[in-house]
Scaffold this motif. Structure first.
Motif, PDB file in Angstrom:
ATOM      1  N   TYR A  72       0.830  -1.205   0.000  1.00 14.62           N
ATOM      2  CA  TYR A  72       0.000   0.000   0.000  1.00 14.62           C
ATOM      3  C   TYR A  72       0.861   1.251   0.000  1.00 14.62           C
ATOM      4  N   PHE A  73       0.480   2.215  -0.840  1.00 14.80           N
ATOM      5  CA  PHE A  73       1.044   3.556  -0.789  1.00 14.80           C
ATOM      6  C   PHE A  73      -0.058   4.444  -0.223  1.00 14.80           C
ATOM      7  N   ASP A  74       0.175   5.005   0.958  1.00 11.35           N
ATOM      8  CA  ASP A  74      -0.823   5.796   1.668  1.00 11.35           C
ATOM      9  C   ASP A  74      -0.366   7.252   1.719  1.00 11.35           C
ATOM     10  N   ALA A  75      -1.102   8.127   1.014  1.00  8.33           N
ATOM     11  CA  ALA A  75      -0.742   9.547   0.976  1.00  8.33           C
ATOM     12  C   ALA A  75      -1.285  10.301   2.179  1.00  8.33           C
ATOM     13  N   ASP A  76      -2.056   9.637   3.015  1.00  9.52           N
ATOM     14  CA  ASP A  76      -2.604  10.259   4.224  1.00  9.52           C
ATOM     15  C   ASP A  76      -3.312  11.578   3.911  1.00  9.52           C
ATOM     16  N   GLY A  77      -4.022  11.618   2.769  1.00  5.47           N
ATOM     17  CA  GLY A  77      -4.789  12.799   2.381  1.00  5.47           C
ATOM     18  C   GLY A  77      -4.001  13.869   1.653  1.00  5.47           C
ATOM     19  N   ASN A  78      -2.692  13.700   1.503  1.00  4.67           N
ATOM     20  CA  ASN A  78      -1.859  14.681   0.805  1.00  4.67           C
ATOM     21  C   ASN A  78      -1.560  14.180  -0.608  1.00  4.67           C
ATOM     22  N   GLU A  79      -2.287  14.690  -1.607  1.00  2.00           N
ATOM     23  CA  GLU A  79      -2.133  14.242  -2.987  1.00  2.00           C
ATOM     24  C   GLU A  79      -0.775  14.587  -3.593  1.00  2.00           C
ATOM     25  N   ASP A  80       0.023  15.414  -2.918  1.00  2.00           N
ATOM     26  CA  ASP A  80       1.345  15.789  -3.415  1.00  2.00           C
ATOM     27  C   ASP A  80       2.455  14.870  -2.899  1.00  2.00           C
ATOM     28  N   THR A  81       2.104  13.855  -2.128  1.00  2.00           N
ATOM     29  CA  THR A  81       3.099  12.933  -1.601  1.00  2.00           C
ATOM     30  C   THR A  81       3.790  12.196  -2.750  1.00  2.00           C
ATOM     31  N   VAL A  82       5.132  12.137  -2.708  1.00  2.00           N
ATOM     32  CA  VAL A  82       5.928  11.493  -3.752  1.00  2.00           C
ATOM     33  C   VAL A  82       6.764  10.385  -3.116  1.00  2.00           C
ATOM     34  N   TRP A  83       6.846   9.257  -3.822  1.00  2.00           N
ATOM     35  CA  TRP A  83       7.678   8.135  -3.381  1.00  2.00           C
ATOM     36  C   TRP A  83       8.708   7.851  -4.456  1.00  2.00           C
ATOM     37  N   ILE A  84       9.960   7.721  -4.043  1.00  2.00           N
ATOM     38  CA  ILE A  84      11.042   7.361  -4.965  1.00  2.00           C
ATOM     39  C   ILE A  84      11.755   6.151  -4.356  1.00  2.00           C
ATOM     40  N   ILE A  94       4.765   8.030  -7.998  1.00  2.00           N
ATOM     41  CA  ILE A  94       5.522   6.862  -7.556  1.00  2.00           C
ATOM     42  C   ILE A  94       6.576   6.546  -8.616  1.00  2.00           C
ATOM     43  N   PHE A  95       7.838   6.457  -8.188  1.00  2.00           N
ATOM     44  CA  PHE A  95       8.950   6.214  -9.109  1.00  2.00           C
ATOM     45  C   PHE A  95       9.800   5.058  -8.606  1.00  2.00           C
ATOM     46  N   TRP A  96       9.994   4.062  -9.461  1.00  2.00           N
ATOM     47  CA  TRP A  96      10.841   2.911  -9.182  1.00  2.00           C
ATOM     48  C   TRP A  96      12.086   3.036 -10.054  1.00  2.00           C
ATOM     49  N   GLN A  97      13.235   3.306  -9.466  1.00  2.00           N
ATOM     50  CA  GLN A  97      14.500   3.396 -10.203  1.00  2.00           C
ATOM     51  C   GLN A  97      15.243   2.083  -9.952  1.00  2.00           C
ATOM     52  N   VAL A  98      15.346   1.255 -11.002  1.00  2.00           N
ATOM     53  CA  VAL A  98      15.849  -0.112 -10.846  1.00  2.00           C
ATOM     54  C   VAL A  98      17.115  -0.305 -11.686  1.00  2.00           C
ATOM     55  N   ALA A  99      18.202  -0.749 -11.039  1.00  2.00           N
ATOM     56  CA  ALA A  99      19.456  -0.988 -11.765  1.00  2.00           C
ATOM     57  C   ALA A  99      19.453  -2.346 -12.452  1.00  2.00           C
ATOM     58  N   GLY A 100      18.769  -3.326 -11.873  1.00  2.00           N
ATOM     59  CA  GLY A 100      18.702  -4.663 -12.459  1.00  2.00           C
ATOM     60  C   GLY A 100      17.464  -4.812 -13.330  1.00  2.00           C
ATOM     61  N   VAL A 101      16.946  -6.023 -13.393  1.00  2.00           N
ATOM     62  CA  VAL A 101      15.757  -6.331 -14.184  1.00  2.00           C
ATOM     63  C   VAL A 101      14.513  -6.155 -13.316  1.00  2.00           C
ATOM     64  N   ALA A 102      13.462  -5.592 -13.893  1.00  2.00           N
ATOM     65  CA  ALA A 102      12.167  -5.511 -13.223  1.00  2.00           C
ATOM     66  C   ALA A 102      11.262  -6.574 -13.823  1.00  2.00           C
ATOM     67  N   THR A 103      10.628  -7.365 -12.956  1.00  2.00           N
ATOM     68  CA  THR A 103       9.761  -8.455 -13.405  1.00  2.00           C
ATOM     69  C   THR A 103       8.408  -8.329 -12.727  1.00  2.00           C
ATOM     70  N   ILE A 104       7.357  -8.262 -13.530  1.00  2.00           N
ATOM     71  CA  ILE A 104       5.992  -8.216 -13.027  1.00  2.00           C
ATOM     72  C   ILE A 104       5.342  -9.501 -13.537  1.00  2.00           C
ATOM     73  N   LEU A 105       5.193 -10.479 -12.651  1.00  2.00           N
ATOM     74  CA  LEU A 105       4.751 -11.803 -13.068  1.00  2.00           C
ATOM     75  C   LEU A 105       3.238 -11.888 -13.280  1.00  2.00           C
ATOM     76  N   ALA A 106       2.785 -13.051 -13.719  1.00  2.00           N
ATOM     77  CA  ALA A 106       1.385 -13.297 -14.079  1.00  2.00           C
ATOM     78  C   ALA A 106       0.414 -12.805 -13.016  1.00  2.00           C
ATOM     79  N   GLY A 107      -0.527 -11.989 -13.453  1.00  2.00           N
ATOM     80  CA  GLY A 107      -1.576 -11.522 -12.562  1.00  2.00           C
ATOM     81  C   GLY A 107      -1.162 -10.472 -11.554  1.00  2.00           C
ATOM     82  N   ALA A 108       0.091 -10.044 -11.574  1.00  2.00           N
ATOM     83  CA  ALA A 108       0.558  -9.013 -10.638  1.00  2.00           C
ATOM     84  C   ALA A 108       0.175  -7.632 -11.166  1.00  2.00           C
ATOM     85  N   HIS A 109       0.008  -6.683 -10.251  1.00  2.00           N
ATOM     86  CA  HIS A 109      -0.337  -5.314 -10.641  1.00  2.00           C
ATOM     87  C   HIS A 109       0.621  -4.344  -9.952  1.00  2.00           C
TER      88      HIS A 109
END
Length: 112
Positions: A16-28, A54-69
């Protein structure tokens, strides 16, 4: 947030990413290894969290497997692989390759 190893969201689990009501919350997330969303795992946004922040900075491989969101922008130095039925609400950008098998990607609107 910063990791020096692989980050894995286990089979069927929810993150879960919870902005606690602040729509400007950023995650890196800076990940020196790979990123794995295992089968059936889900990223969920609550209390005003937005995929455009929301930003995912990945040096290796990113894998999103079957049925994952996943949510957010995945910036990958190597490759992104989506399994059958995987989905992303955001963008997947890689320097070498993006592989998709029956994948759904919903890109959020660009911010003016």
């Amino acid at each position: 947030h910063k990791w020096s190893t692989v980050v894995t969201l286990p089979v069927g689990k929810k993150l879960y990413f919870d902005a606690d009501g602040n729509e400007d919350t950023v995650w890196i997330m800076q990940i020196a290894g790979g990123l794995n969303f295992m089968a059936g795992s889900n990223v969920l946004l609550i209390n005003g969290a937005k995929p455009t922040n929301i930003f995912w900075q990945v040096a290796g491989v990113a894998t999103i497997l079957a049925g994952a969101h996943a949510e957010g922008t995945i910036l990958c130095k190597t490759a992104i692989t989506f399994g059958a039925g995987a989905s992303l609400n955001g963008r997947g950008l890689a320097q070498t390759a993006v592989t998709m098998i029956a994948t759904t990607i919903d890109a959020p609107p660009t911010i003016p």
